[in-house]
Design an enzyme around this catalytic site. Structure first.
Site, PDB file in Angstrom:
ATOM      1  N   ASP A   7      12.469   0.630   0.139  1.00  0.00           N
ATOM      2  CA  ASP A   7      11.500   1.022  -0.177  1.00  0.00           C
ATOM      3  C   ASP A   7      10.691   2.682  -0.436  1.00  0.00           C
ATOM      4  OD1 ASP A   7       9.773   0.666   1.633  1.00  0.00           O
ATOM      5  OD2 ASP A   7       8.696  -0.712   0.520  1.00  0.00           O
ATOM      6  N   LYS A  17      -5.557  -0.836   8.812  1.00  0.00           N
ATOM      7  CA  LYS A  17      -6.533   0.291   8.017  1.00  0.00           C
ATOM      8  C   LYS A  17      -7.648  -0.042   8.313  1.00  0.00           C
ATOM      9  CE  LYS A  17      -4.242  -1.903   4.281  1.00  0.00           C
ATOM     10  NZ  LYS A  17      -4.200  -2.399   3.080  1.00  0.00           N
ATOM     11  N   ASP A  58       6.102   6.615  -0.176  1.00  0.00           N
ATOM     12  CA  ASP A  58       6.550   4.756  -0.216  1.00  0.00           C
ATOM     13  C   ASP A  58       6.489   4.249  -1.423  1.00  0.00           C
ATOM     14  OD1 ASP A  58       6.345   2.137   0.313  1.00  0.00           O
ATOM     15  OD2 ASP A  58       4.336   2.230   0.877  1.00  0.00           O
TER      16      ASP A  58
HETATM   17  P1  GTP Z   1       5.001  -5.910  -1.552  1.00  0.00           P
HETATM   18  O1  GTP Z   1       5.335  -7.623  -1.717  1.00  0.00           O
HETATM   19  O2  GTP Z   1       4.256  -5.384  -2.991  1.00  0.00           O
HETATM   20  O3  GTP Z   1       3.977  -5.828  -0.276  1.00  0.00           O
HETATM   21  O4  GTP Z   1       6.526  -5.372  -1.052  1.00  0.00           O
HETATM   22  P2  GTP Z   1       7.826  -5.252  -0.236  1.00  0.00           P
HETATM   23  O5  GTP Z   1       8.142  -7.169  -0.518  1.00  0.00           O
HETATM   24  O6  GTP Z   1       8.786  -4.907  -0.298  1.00  0.00           O
HETATM   25  O7  GTP Z   1       7.125  -5.751   1.288  1.00  0.00           O
HETATM   26  P3  GTP Z   1       6.216  -3.859   2.159  1.00  0.00           P
HETATM   27  O8  GTP Z   1       6.692  -2.797   1.354  1.00  0.00           O
HETATM   28  O9  GTP Z   1       5.827  -4.131   3.444  1.00  0.00           O
HETATM   29  O10 GTP Z   1       8.450  -3.985   3.032  1.00  0.00           O
HETATM   30  C1  GTP Z   1       9.339  -2.875   3.292  1.00  0.00           C
HETATM   31  C2  GTP Z   1      10.451  -3.077   3.294  1.00  0.00           C
HETATM   32  O11 GTP Z   1      10.776  -4.293   3.757  1.00  0.00           O
HETATM   33  C3  GTP Z   1      10.931  -3.454   1.688  1.00  0.00           C
HETATM   34  O12 GTP Z   1      12.191  -1.997   1.723  1.00  0.00           O
HETATM   35  C4  GTP Z   1      11.009  -4.801   1.602  1.00  0.00           C
HETATM   36  O13 GTP Z   1      12.011  -5.225   1.096  1.00  0.00           O
HETATM   37  C5  GTP Z   1      11.108  -5.227   2.631  1.00  0.00           C
HETATM   38  N1  GTP Z   1      10.813  -6.252   3.552  1.00  0.00           N
HETATM   39  C6  GTP Z   1      10.099  -7.080   3.647  1.00  0.00           C
HETATM   40  N2  GTP Z   1      10.111  -8.250   3.723  1.00  0.00           N
HETATM   41  C7  GTP Z   1      10.964  -8.589   4.282  1.00  0.00           C
HETATM   42  C8  GTP Z   1      11.755  -9.990   4.434  1.00  0.00           C
HETATM   43  O14 GTP Z   1      11.245 -10.656   4.976  1.00  0.00           O
HETATM   44  N3  GTP Z   1      13.191 -10.162   4.372  1.00  0.00           N
HETATM   45  C9  GTP Z   1      14.094  -8.760   4.488  1.00  0.00           C
HETATM   46  N4  GTP Z   1      15.124  -8.523   4.780  1.00  0.00           N
HETATM   47  N5  GTP Z   1      13.513  -7.572   4.060  1.00  0.00           N
HETATM   48  C10 GTP Z   1      11.936  -7.961   4.110  1.00  0.00           C
END
Ligand code: GTP
Length: 333
Positions: free
Chosen positions: A109, A160, A218
């Site tokens: 992301d 944070k 981000d």
């Molecule tokens: P929020 O729920 O809004 O915090 O978004 P998010 O679920 O994408 O979490 P975050 O922004 O912390 O994740 C950073 C990146 O890691 C993103 O590209 C997510 O798709 C990926 N990501 C987060 N958790 C997982 C997981 O459990 N498995 C996989 N495969 N990717 C994950």
């Protein structure tokens, strides 16, 4: 040969309701999925084999990216039945890699113009276990900060706080030695930020920071999604992925894959394929594929695939779902 893992399995809760219909990495930036911009970045440094670590709405990736050959890549798909967290996902996806010693891991992301080749070189020069891209933000209070020592070694992963000692934060692009990935427990929910990195530091592992302040964003919130897309269209951000396509219109006002567009389109708007916009004013918005509108005004908004807008409507700071249902959402946050 260096291989990569893209973390694309998160729920994207901060982007709801946009992520009710497709996972965050498949949302369009300047008409193309975020993931496609990242694949182009990896391909630019010669990476050929990439594993997408999928979980939430995993089915949507394969029909779009297939085996990757369209992009000159070999794409494989790892699936977690339930999201395993960032480190658990890396461990699971690594099963599909070959025996190489280093792996590039990208959060799914982020758009970034940082110098990935230089990050790889630094990793090798330091014989590091992990090398993280660090970027500087104006105000690190909303993030965990990552201070480094004078030799570039990461000193700590701080949560944070009101007075962070540095404005450098984790930018979500890592180079891992395979041996570190092998040490992550299998089939367990594990986080790189909360567990893998801090644990390795406390065990004396070699984690280095690669500090690069070029364009980075981000795409975690609706506001950031619109910003990322308009920045790409305006040329504030760059992506090699856009160069593969023949657009019906491309300048800094707007980008369109569709021909049937009339009216006043501006503010870095992006219009997908198969759209029909007749006499519309569109400003700073993302219009997905197959949208139809006539005499409408659309500002600062995201219109989902196939939505048909009622003629003469005005849509501002809103999300329109595929059935044309409008929700006011907070593109300002
Ligand atoms: P929020 O729920 O809004 O915090 O978004 P998010 O679920 O994408 O979490 P975050 O922004 O912390 O994740 C950073 C990146 O890691 C993103 O590209 C997510 O798709 C990926 N990501 C987060 N958790 C997982 C997981 O459990 N498995 C996989 N495969 N990717 C994950």
């Amino acid at each position: 040969m260096t291989e990569a893992i893209l973390l694309v399995g998160g729920y994207g809760t901060r982007l709801r309701p946009l992520t009710n219909h497709r996972p965050k990495p498949m949302l369009p930036l300047a008409t193309l999925p975020i993931t496609e911009h990242q694949l182009a970045m990896a391909a630019k440094v010669g990476i050929k084999r990439i594993v997408l670590a999928t979980a939430y709405l995993s089915d949507v990736f394969t029909p779009y990216f297939g085996d990757g050959s369209k992009w000159g890549l070999e794409i494989k798909y790892a699936l977690e039945k339930e999201p395993l967290g960032t480190a658990g996902a890396i461990r699971n996806a690594a099963e599909l890699l070959s025996e190489g010693s280093e792996v590039v891991v990208l959060n799914g992301d982020v758009i970034s113009s940082h110098d990935l080749s230089a990050q790889l070189e630094l990793h090798r020069a330091n014989s590091a276990d992990i090398t993280l891209h660090l970027t500087e933000v104006e105000d690190a209070r909303a993030y965990g900060s990552v201070p480094t020592n004078s030799d570039g070694r990461v000193a700590a992963f701080l949560e944070k706080m009101d007075n962070p000692p540095t404005n450098n934060i984790n930018a979500g692009c890592y180079i891992f030695e395979s041996s570190v990935i092998d040490s992550i427990p299998k089939n367990q929910v594990v986080s790189v930020e909360r567990e893998t990195f801090p644990n390795l530091i406390s065990q004396g592992g070699k984690i280095f920071g690669f500090i690069d302040h070029s364009y980075w964003l981000d795409i975690g919130t609706p506001k950031a999604l619109l910003q990322g897309s308009t920045d790409l269209v305006k040329g504030i951000a760059a992506s090699a992925a856009l160069d593969r396509y023949k657009f019906a219109h491309r300048d800094q006002n707007y980008l369109s894959l569709s021909e049937s567009i009339s009216g006043d389109i501006s503010g870095g708007s992006a219009i997908g394929g198969f759209c029909r916009l007749i006499n519309c004013t569109v400003e700073g918005s993302i219009i997905s594929d197959g949208v139809e509108a006539e005499n409408c005004t659309i500002r600062n908004s995201f219109i989902e695939i196939g939505a048909k807008l009622p003629p003469n409507s005005t849509i501002s700071n809103a999300f329109v779902d595929p059935d044309g249902e409008i929700s006011e959402i907070f593109f300002a946050n």
